[in-house]
Each structure stands twice: as structure tokens, then as C-alpha cells.
Design an enzyme around this catalytic site. Structure first.
Site, PDB file in Angstrom:
ATOM      1  N   CYS A  20      35.746  40.333  40.060  1.00 28.97           N
ATOM      2  CA  CYS A  20      36.375  39.205  39.354  1.00 28.97           C
ATOM      3  C   CYS A  20      37.179  38.279  40.255  1.00 28.97           C
ATOM      4  CB  CYS A  20      37.271  39.751  38.250  1.00 28.97           C
ATOM      5  SG  CYS A  20      36.385  40.835  37.138  1.00 28.97           S
ATOM      6  N   ARG A  77      31.856  46.420  44.292  1.00 27.50           N
ATOM      7  CA  ARG A  77      31.680  44.978  44.484  1.00 27.50           C
ATOM      8  C   ARG A  77      32.874  44.373  45.224  1.00 27.50           C
ATOM      9  NH1 ARG A  77      29.875  43.358  38.512  1.00 27.50           N
ATOM     10  NH2 ARG A  77      31.195  45.134  38.042  1.00 27.50           N
TER      11      ARG A  77
HETATM   12  C1  UGA Z   1      40.943  41.587  37.078  1.00 22.62           C
HETATM   13  C2  UGA Z   1      42.109  41.186  36.161  1.00 22.62           C
HETATM   14  O1  UGA Z   1      43.224  42.023  36.396  1.00 22.62           O
HETATM   15  C3  UGA Z   1      41.706  41.273  34.701  1.00 22.62           C
HETATM   16  O2  UGA Z   1      42.758  40.778  33.884  1.00 22.62           O
HETATM   17  C4  UGA Z   1      40.449  40.417  34.462  1.00 22.62           C
HETATM   18  O3  UGA Z   1      40.016  40.507  33.124  1.00 22.62           O
HETATM   19  C5  UGA Z   1      39.349  40.915  35.370  1.00 22.62           C
HETATM   20  O4  UGA Z   1      39.790  40.799  36.737  1.00 22.62           O
HETATM   21  C6  UGA Z   1      38.146  40.053  35.116  1.00 22.62           C
HETATM   22  O5  UGA Z   1      38.190  38.858  35.391  1.00 22.62           O
HETATM   23  O6  UGA Z   1      37.179  40.533  34.517  1.00 22.62           O
HETATM   24  P1  UGA Z   1      39.991  43.895  38.033  1.00 22.62           P
HETATM   25  O7  UGA Z   1      39.172  43.081  38.977  1.00 22.62           O
HETATM   26  O8  UGA Z   1      39.324  45.005  37.304  1.00 22.62           O
HETATM   27  O9  UGA Z   1      40.657  42.958  36.883  1.00 22.62           O
HETATM   28  O10 UGA Z   1      41.144  44.569  38.872  1.00 22.62           O
HETATM   29  P2  UGA Z   1      42.714  44.452  39.185  1.00 22.62           P
HETATM   30  O11 UGA Z   1      43.337  45.724  38.791  1.00 22.62           O
HETATM   31  O12 UGA Z   1      43.317  43.213  38.651  1.00 22.62           O
HETATM   32  O13 UGA Z   1      42.694  44.389  40.775  1.00 22.62           O
HETATM   33  C7  UGA Z   1      41.980  43.397  41.509  1.00 22.62           C
HETATM   34  C8  UGA Z   1      42.177  43.578  42.988  1.00 22.62           C
HETATM   35  O14 UGA Z   1      43.500  43.230  43.365  1.00 22.62           O
HETATM   36  C9  UGA Z   1      41.997  45.007  43.479  1.00 22.62           C
HETATM   37  O15 UGA Z   1      41.262  44.975  44.687  1.00 22.62           O
HETATM   38  C10 UGA Z   1      43.400  45.508  43.728  1.00 22.62           C
HETATM   39  O16 UGA Z   1      43.459  46.484  44.742  1.00 22.62           O
HETATM   40  C11 UGA Z   1      44.075  44.227  44.168  1.00 22.62           C
HETATM   41  N1  UGA Z   1      45.537  44.217  43.943  1.00 22.62           N
HETATM   42  C12 UGA Z   1      46.035  44.229  42.696  1.00 22.62           C
HETATM   43  C13 UGA Z   1      46.399  44.139  45.040  1.00 22.62           C
HETATM   44  O17 UGA Z   1      45.953  44.122  46.211  1.00 22.62           O
HETATM   45  N2  UGA Z   1      47.740  44.082  44.820  1.00 22.62           N
HETATM   46  C14 UGA Z   1      48.265  44.094  43.578  1.00 22.62           C
HETATM   47  O18 UGA Z   1      49.513  44.018  43.455  1.00 22.62           O
HETATM   48  C15 UGA Z   1      47.406  44.182  42.485  1.00 22.62           C
END
Ligand code: UGA
Length: 427
Positions: free
Chosen positions: A259, A326
Site C-alpha cells: 500500500c 510485497r
Molecule cells: C497500510 C495502512 O496502515 C492502512 O490503513 C491502509 O488501509 C493500508 O495500508 C492500505 O492502503 O491498504 P499496511 O500496508 O498493511 O497498511 O501496513 P502498516 O502497518 O501501516 O505498515 C506499513 C509499513 O510502514 C510497514 O513496512 C511498517 O514496517 C512501516 N512502519 C509503520 C514504520 O516503518 N514505522 C511506523 O511507525 C509504522
């Protein structure tokens, strides 16, 4: 007698489609989920999930009677009142959104009469308006169109569905918007009614903003390293300001997944195509790209040339609680390390192999991955890796170096256990 709940048809049995279908079935709706990949439907009919998502099998299992999985679009269009488009919108070679699956849904709908089409797939702003025109040209004025973006994060998607922060409903026509809003009756979250383009933009802007926070804290971490501050203390201190808030301020190796990388780039290109250079998101993307590579320099500072060195990458999925690879930072890191001439091992609680990890020897256990290694790099913060600073791991490694790409471990504990320790933005 309770009123019959609208029957739902869901196009797409991916993360969004399955979670949406299963959760609405749990709320009492009859749901038909259709996918074009036969293997996926066979698995679902055999009681297996095509991917790992905590809690989802349980929801599917307890609603078997209300859930149908099929390859046949006519099974879905026959009885449904509301259709959900939950198909993927990958990037084209130009980086724009490939909407071919969305247009296939429109084709497969046929002539459904009075019904509502709800767009859950992430689409460029303006897509709803284009679809509305296409529907009107086909004389499908009775088919309403509503944008209802999803905000589900993998690994906690069921929880996110049932307890959302907000529900966004963008409609051209109030009655169809009301119909979709009624599906969420009883949810505690606020329901925000908007125009269709605004709903589409809310989704992209929210993801881009969260990605911006991550790139921001990663840059703060990099500056902390140069100046001797501790980014975890800094993020904590920033997050206590209610205007800033604490979430999405965890520094690390950058964001991945299906995403953020895609949506941030969609937003950049969407702006660019309309003549606006979105400088901030361009920087967010660049910071994220470079962040994944910084670990290689950290390893070189400790080990010198990486040629012939053995590096263990611990955690391969893009984040914990998923097997999704991904845009996982592990892919870029592995490829950079192999290019430096290192021998790369890997371990992950769920990922056993992946075509993008060609050349990486994936081991069955963390201990096997670190045996004889010159460095252990925490790429994904799986809770299992908290056990890393142990005598077994120390004795198994050739060089006792831990590079903690997610600041998972307490540096003092790791050093006390006999390792050298490097985190992100930690002194
Ligand atoms: C993200 C959004 O959080 C959802 O709200 C959204 O619906 C989704 O994309 C989408 O568009 O379908 P997701 O990709 O599953 O969800 O994962 P996240 O938990 O948000 O993490 C995304 C990335 O950011 C991960 O690689 C995580 O490691 C990284 N991250 C997250 C950080 O590096 N630091 C943080 O503080 C938080």
C-alpha cells in the site's frame, strides 16, 4: 421479524475482499465472493486461506453458511443488492494505477438493475467520475456508485474492519450513500459523508501522510546518529504532544508493503499528471529508498568489505504478522548485500521462500540463520526475535554483531549478552 439484510457481492478475494466479505457475513449478510484465480477459490472452498491474516479463518469458518466463494460472476450478480469492488490496482510500467481489474468488474456486473457499486479498491482521484460516465453511457442509471475506501492494515485487518477510526462514504447520490452507511449501523466510528473525489483523495492522502511521518522520523533518526541523540527518546517526546501524536513514528528500515509505496507514488504521479510537482511526497519516497540501504554502510563500518562475509537477515516479510513480501525492505537489502559479495542467509516465522530472494539461503530457524554469521540484521520486528541476545546465538555466530533495523531490542541487554549492537538513530 427482523428485516432481511442486503445481500452482498464482493469482487476480489484478496486481503480487502476477504476481510470485507467475511466481516459483513459476520454481521449477518449473505455474501458471495468472486475471484478470477481458480486456485484461490479452490483453497477457500477447502477451508484454507490464500494468505496469512490473524483471526480471518475463524470469521470465515463461523460464517460458512452465509459465505459463498465462486469463480462465476453471475452467481454474484444474481442476488446481490450491493456490490463491492475489492480488486487490485497495481502500478503500470509508468507507475500509474492499472485499473483493468476495476473495469473488468464493471463488465462483469452486466445489467444489475437497482443496485449499488461500492469501490473499496484504492483508485486515482477522478476514477469514480469516469466510472459514473461509463455507467450512464451504458444506461445503468439505476446502479449507484459509492466510494468507501478501506483503511485495513495487514495483520490486524479484522480488528480494523470491526473497529475503524472512521468510515468514509463518498456518493454521487444520497440514497445510495445512505444504503452503504446503513451497512455500518452500530459501528462506533464516525461516518463521514463526502463527494466521491474527496473520498478517493482521503485514502491516498492518509496513506501518504503516514508514510511522510515514517520518512520524517527516519531522517530524524539519521540526524540523531550524527549528533548523539536517541531517536526513541525523541519520538516519545514528540508523540506526547497531542498535536503530533505517537503513531507512525517508529524509525526503521523504511516502509514497505502493498500500500504505502504504491499509494505514495500514485499520489505523486496523479499530481504530476495534473501539472503539480508534489515535492514533499517525492522526498518521502527518496528517503524511504535510501533508508533501506543505510544498513549496508553500518555493516561495512563494523566488518570492512562484505565480500565473503555471512549476513543473516532476520524477518523477511514487510512487517510482522504477515507473510506478505510485497515491497519488503528485505528484498532490497538482500540484493545489495549479494552485490557486495556477501553470503546472505534469511529467516522468517512465515516466509519460507520467495522469488525476489533468489540467492538468499532461507533457514528453518533463527539459530540456523545466524550460525557462522558475521552479523545478524533485524529487518522485521517479529516478537520471536526478542530472544536473539542469548548465549546460543552468541556462541553460534562468527562475529557477534547485531544490527537492529527496527530498534526492537534493548541495546544494554544485547551488549550485556556479549554482542556489539547498532540500532537506528540510537547512540
Ligand atoms: C497500510 C495502512 O496502515 C492502512 O490503513 C491502509 O488501509 C493500508 O495500508 C492500505 O492502503 O491498504 P499496511 O500496508 O498493511 O497498511 O501496513 P502498516 O502497518 O501501516 O505498515 C506499513 C509499513 O510502514 C510497514 O513496512 C511498517 O514496517 C512501516 N512502519 C509503520 C514504520 O516503518 N514505522 C511506523 O511507525 C509504522
Amino acid at each position: 421479524m427482523s428485516e432481511r439484510k442486503p445481500a452482498l457481492g464482493v469482487f476480489g478475494a484478496g486481503w480487502v475482499g476477504l476481510v470485507t466479505g467475511a466481516c459483513f457475513a459476520d454481521l449477518g449478510h449473505d455474501v458471495v465472493v468472486r475471484d478470477v484465480v481458480s486456485e484461490r477459490i479452490e483453497k477457500l472452498n477447502a477451508g484454507e486461506l490464500p494468505f496469512h491474516e490473524p483471526g480471518l479463518s475463524e470469521v470465515i469458518e463461523r460464517n460458512r453458511e452465509r459465505l459463498t466463494f465462486t469463480l462465476d460472476a453471475s452467481e454474484l450478480t444474481a442476488g446481490a443488492d450491493i456490490f463491492f469492488a475489492c480488486v487490485d490496482t497495481p502500478a503500470t510500467p509508468s507507475g500509474d494505477a492499472d485499473l483493468s481489474s476495476v473495469w473488468s468488474v464493471i463488465e462483469d456486473l452486466g445489467e444489475p438493475g437497482e443496485a449499488t457499486l461500492v469501490m473499496k479498491s484504492t483508485v486515482p482521484v477522478g476514477t469514480g467520475e469516469r466510472i459514473r460516465v461509463a455507467l450512464d453511457q451504458r444506461k445503468l442509471a439505476g446502479l449507484g456508485y459509492v466510494s468507501n475506501p478501506e483503511f485495513l492494515a495487514e495483520g490486524r485487518a479484522v480488528e480494523d474492519f470491526m473497529h475503524p477510526d472512521r468510515i468514509v462514504i463518498g456518493a454521487f447520490d444520497e440514497a445510495h450513500g445512505d444504503r452503504v452507511a446503513a451497512l455500518y449501523e452500530g459501528f462506533e466510528a464516525p461516518i463521514l459523508r463526502t463527494s466521491v473525489p474527496s473520498a478517493e483523495m482521503i485514502k491516498l492522502a492518509a496513506n501518504a501522510f503516514l508514510a511522510t511521518r515514517i520518512s520524517f522520523i527516519n531522517e530524524i533518526a539519521n540526524v540523531c546518529e550524527a549528533l548523539g541523540a536517541d531517536v526513541d527518546e525523541v519520538a516519545h517526546g514528540m508523540g506526547l504532544d497531542r498535536r503530533v501524536g505517537a503513531s507512525y513514528l517508529r524509525p526503521g528500515l523504511g516502509y514497505g508493503g502493498s500500500c504505502f509505496p504504491k499509494d505514495v507514488s500514485f499520489l505523486k504521479l496523479l499530481a504530476g499528471n495534473s501539472g503539480y510537482h508534489f515535492q514533499l511526497v517525492s522526498a518521502v519516497i527518496e528517503v524511504n529508498e535510501l533508508q533501506k540501504r543505510r544498513v549496508v554502510n553500518k555493516l561495512k563500518e563494523h566488518l570492512g568489505s562484505l565480500r565473503g562475509k555471512t549476513i543473516a537477515l532476520l524477518g523477511l516479510a514487510f512487517k510482522p504478522n504477515t507473510d506478505d513480501m510485497r515491497e519488503a525492505p528485505s528484498i532490497v537489502l538482500a540484493s545489495r548485500l549479494l552485490a557486495e559479495g556477501a553470503e546472505v542467509r534469511g529467516w522468517d516465522p512465515l516466509v519460507r521462500s520467495h522469488p525476489s530472494l533468489d540467492g538468499v539461503a532461507i533457514q528453518k530457524s533463527m539459530l540456523e540463520a545466524v550460525r557462522g554469521a558475521d552479523a545478524a540484521v533485524i529487518v522485521t520486528e517479529w516478537p520471536e526475535l526478542e530472544a536473539l541476545p542469548s548465549p546460543e546465538v552468541r556462541d553460534a555466530m562468527r562475529t557477534r554483531l547485531v544490527v537492529d533495523g527496527r530498534n526492537l531490542l534493548d541495546p544494554e541487554v544485547v551488549r550485556a549478552a556479549g554482542f556489539e549492537y547498532e540500532g537506528i538513530g540510537r547512540p
